[in-house]
Design a protein around this motif. Sequence first.
Motif, PDB file in Angstrom:
ATOM      1  N   ASP A 407       0.596  -1.209  -0.003  1.00  0.00           N
ATOM      2  CA  ASP A 407      -0.764   0.289  -0.013  1.00  0.00           C
ATOM      3  C   ASP A 407       0.886   1.137   0.239  1.00  0.00           C
ATOM      4  N   ARG A 408       2.081   1.399   1.001  1.00  0.00           N
ATOM      5  CA  ARG A 408       2.869   2.586   1.298  1.00  0.00           C
ATOM      6  C   ARG A 408       3.946   2.325  -0.240  1.00  0.00           C
ATOM      7  N   ASP A 410       2.328   1.566  -3.199  1.00  0.00           N
ATOM      8  CA  ASP A 410       2.199   2.312  -4.211  1.00  0.00           C
ATOM      9  C   ASP A 410       1.715   3.319  -4.201  1.00  0.00           C
ATOM     10  N   GLN A 411       1.111   3.802  -3.002  1.00  0.00           N
ATOM     11  CA  GLN A 411       1.193   4.907  -2.394  1.00  0.00           C
ATOM     12  C   GLN A 411       2.350   6.524  -3.191  1.00  0.00           C
ATOM     13  N   SER A 412       3.488   6.062  -3.175  1.00  0.00           N
ATOM     14  CA  SER A 412       4.594   6.794  -2.970  1.00  0.00           C
ATOM     15  C   SER A 412       4.748   6.766  -4.185  1.00  0.00           C
ATOM     16  N   ALA A 414       2.699   6.736  -7.166  1.00  0.00           N
ATOM     17  CA  ALA A 414       1.926   7.813  -7.576  1.00  0.00           C
ATOM     18  C   ALA A 414       2.603   8.577  -7.092  1.00  0.00           C
ATOM     19  N   GLN A 415       2.850   9.189  -5.897  1.00  0.00           N
ATOM     20  CA  GLN A 415       3.078  10.887  -5.695  1.00  0.00           C
ATOM     21  C   GLN A 415       4.275  10.846  -6.561  1.00  0.00           C
ATOM     22  N   ARG A 418       3.447  11.986  -9.919  1.00  0.00           N
ATOM     23  CA  ARG A 418       3.005  13.597  -9.944  1.00  0.00           C
ATOM     24  C   ARG A 418       4.138  14.437 -10.120  1.00  0.00           C
ATOM     25  N   THR A 463       9.701   9.535   6.521  1.00  0.00           N
ATOM     26  CA  THR A 463       8.639   9.232   5.495  1.00  0.00           C
ATOM     27  C   THR A 463       9.130   7.664   4.562  1.00  0.00           C
ATOM     28  N   THR A 465       9.176   4.134   4.324  1.00  0.00           N
ATOM     29  CA  THR A 465       8.810   2.625   5.369  1.00  0.00           C
ATOM     30  C   THR A 465       9.946   1.079   5.353  1.00  0.00           C
ATOM     31  N   THR A 479      12.046   7.156   0.126  1.00  0.00           N
ATOM     32  CA  THR A 479      10.895   8.134  -1.166  1.00  0.00           C
ATOM     33  C   THR A 479      11.849   9.699  -1.364  1.00  0.00           C
TER      34      THR A 479
END
Length: 826
Positions: A407-408, A410-412, A414-415, A418, A463, A465, A479
Amino acid sequence: MPSSEDPDNWAFQLSLFEHFPTLIWRSGADARCTYFNKTWLDFTGRSLGQEVGDGWTMGVHPEDFDRCVSTYLEHFTVRTPFEMEFRLRRKDGNYRWILNTGRPLYDQAGEFAGYISSCIDITDRRNTEAELRERETRMRTLLASMGEGVIMRDAGGVLLLHNVMAEEILGLSAEQMKGWDIHNKLITYLDEEGEPLAPSQTPAMQALSTGLPQSGLLGLDRPDGGRRWLWTNSVPLFYDHSDERRGVVTTIADVTARRDSEEQLRLALTVFRNSIEAIIVTDAQQRILSVNQAFTDVTGYTSAEAVGQTPRLLHSGHHDRSFYEAMWRDISINGFWQGEIHDRRKDGTLYPAALSISTVRDRSGRVTHYVAVFSDITERKASEARIAFLAQHDPLTGLPNRTLLQDRLDQSLAQAARHGSRIALLFLDLDRFKTINDSLGHMVGDRLLQGVALRLSACIRETDTVSRQGGDEFLIVLTDIKAPDDAARVAEKILDKLCPAFEIEGQQLATSFSIGIALYPEDGECAETLMKNADTAMYHAKEEGRNTYRFFDEVMNVNALERLHMENALRRALDQQEFQLYYQPQVNLASGRIIGMEALLRWFSGTLGGISPAHFIPLAEECGLIVPIGRWVLFEACRQARQWQDRGLPPVPVAVNLSALQFRRADMVATIREALEAARLDARWLELELTESLLMQSGTEVEATLRELKALGVRMSIDDFGTGYSSLAYLKRFPVDCLKIDQSFVRDLTDDPDDAAIVRAVIQLGRSLRLEVIAEGTETPDQLDFLRNEGCSAAQGYVFSPPLPADAVTELLRIGTLPAAPIIPC
């Protein structure tokens, strides 16, 4: 339902259960629910994945939760059928009353296998029962308001007259009451305790007997089977101007409802006092009128301290004004509120509570009381939090698990997409962790993993993981890195942090990481690709000697595919008889006589061709195949040694290399004894070559095993001597016969003074300890002259013969001696 489990039968039952109109569930022997039929899932509106385990309990009404779960677990413990009622939340959010009937299951062997249970919705039945009770109460009130029953009897107890109310109270028709003699058995009379009472003892007959008015409580069982409790007043009637009694007049009032009400009140008071949930009763102004013992147990306030106060006594300050305004708005509109609230005990501690507040109104609709029922749900909240934590964290180290890491990541990603930033994914594998786990036990291994997790967490930012994937594998997501050097610095920091040994149970355990690094977006744009490429880079780091890190590139990916193909082929090699033993002679340097043969494994794959042992032996060690392969080598070498002897050739020992993994996992004493017996080979013609690393990591069990092997009569040598710790202590402890000088020292001994000094020292050491010394990898006459001059007893290498198939070696054994001249390898 059968009492034993049959897989086919169960599958058939499942197909039936899916179409049953009742709610069906099943639990396993561990009390966790494993199956819910479609009717259940349609009812709750939840998926099977949400309901299995203890997920179904989330739909149980909070007031019924503890009773429901405890009832189930109590019966599960003793494995008896159960029946219970509780409220279950329907998918529209409403709660329905459920009658749950369960029975234990047993498998075909008679072992307890869990429970099967069916549930029906009884809400309508309960509502109907409640409505019937309401109607009965209204009827009793109506009957009481119509006055009393009146009965007149003559002096013999025969009925003379009565009113309609008497018919209703007694449950007799007008026809039945005509000429009714009190002594017949139309009605059974009861005293106040409910015991049968003779007609002569009733108030009416007592009034006739004594001539005095009589009153009292009288019970009766009516012809319709109903029991009534009556308050009776009996007055004797006399003839004018005479003491002769002509009869008796009795008025009866049905007080059954009042008597039952008193019983209900006593029952309600008992429930109130003994309820495990705290109860507060207030007046319309919210002043506390009464509390039960559970209230005191939860809050610490006694009844004397609470009565006269308001529930604000328990306010914690956790909720703002809007919370209470919304709560009282619901109570005002709906007459009821239910939810979770945080209150404060007398000692100042806070606790979460499941609270329901109900409004009590009189007949005119005016609010007269409020009743609050609550329970301390601290343990339940802690259990829910623990379950939620374990769903996303590794229970051993507390680090995020595979699910949370995904989950983390995938979020990283996506960010990063962007903002156009970079991400580094580090795949870490503890070097030689299996050795520690196998030799010192899983408890020590777990302690080591916990220590490693703490050090890893200290190497990253908030920040980032760090996650444990299972076993000895960890993943780190870095990240917003600026350049690959940032990931390299973190990897170096990790290797540095892991360098100091861990002290666990009095032992110093040193370990290291092999780290693979994949970068976004260079090495992949999705989580799956990055993980695969970081894993590939990690294996590249292992191949580079471990305790290091490597970045991913396409060459690594190709190498990983080649390694996968080789591993798959290696797993089939034994069955397809692709292995072959080559033999290299060991020669006495003084006489030139062959004194032994070393068995060397060769692999000729049907798909990959001939593969170097330097490539496939480490792979076999890593994937555990070295154990069955090593067993085959041992049996084959013993068989060949015996075959040479059966041909009349001079017997010589055959040396077989033993892997450290093979030594730890197999029962070596039994295996070697079996190999010798299968080949009918005397133990003195088998030599076992052990590595220094195996001996240095050995404990008392390995030492005892070596002594058992020695007792069988086999020879033992230390292979590659000088490349490990080369401690003299184990030369005293272990019963070895021979030292084999590693070929890395022999190769340059005529050119490198250091190698020459090492070889000279080993030869002298062996002579001092009365051990045979064999120099491996002897290839030139100059090397041979050096070894002879220094007193080395034996050598093997291309200067005598390369490794040869068994048939080619047969001729060498027949000759018995070898010249000191190079032989071209075949």
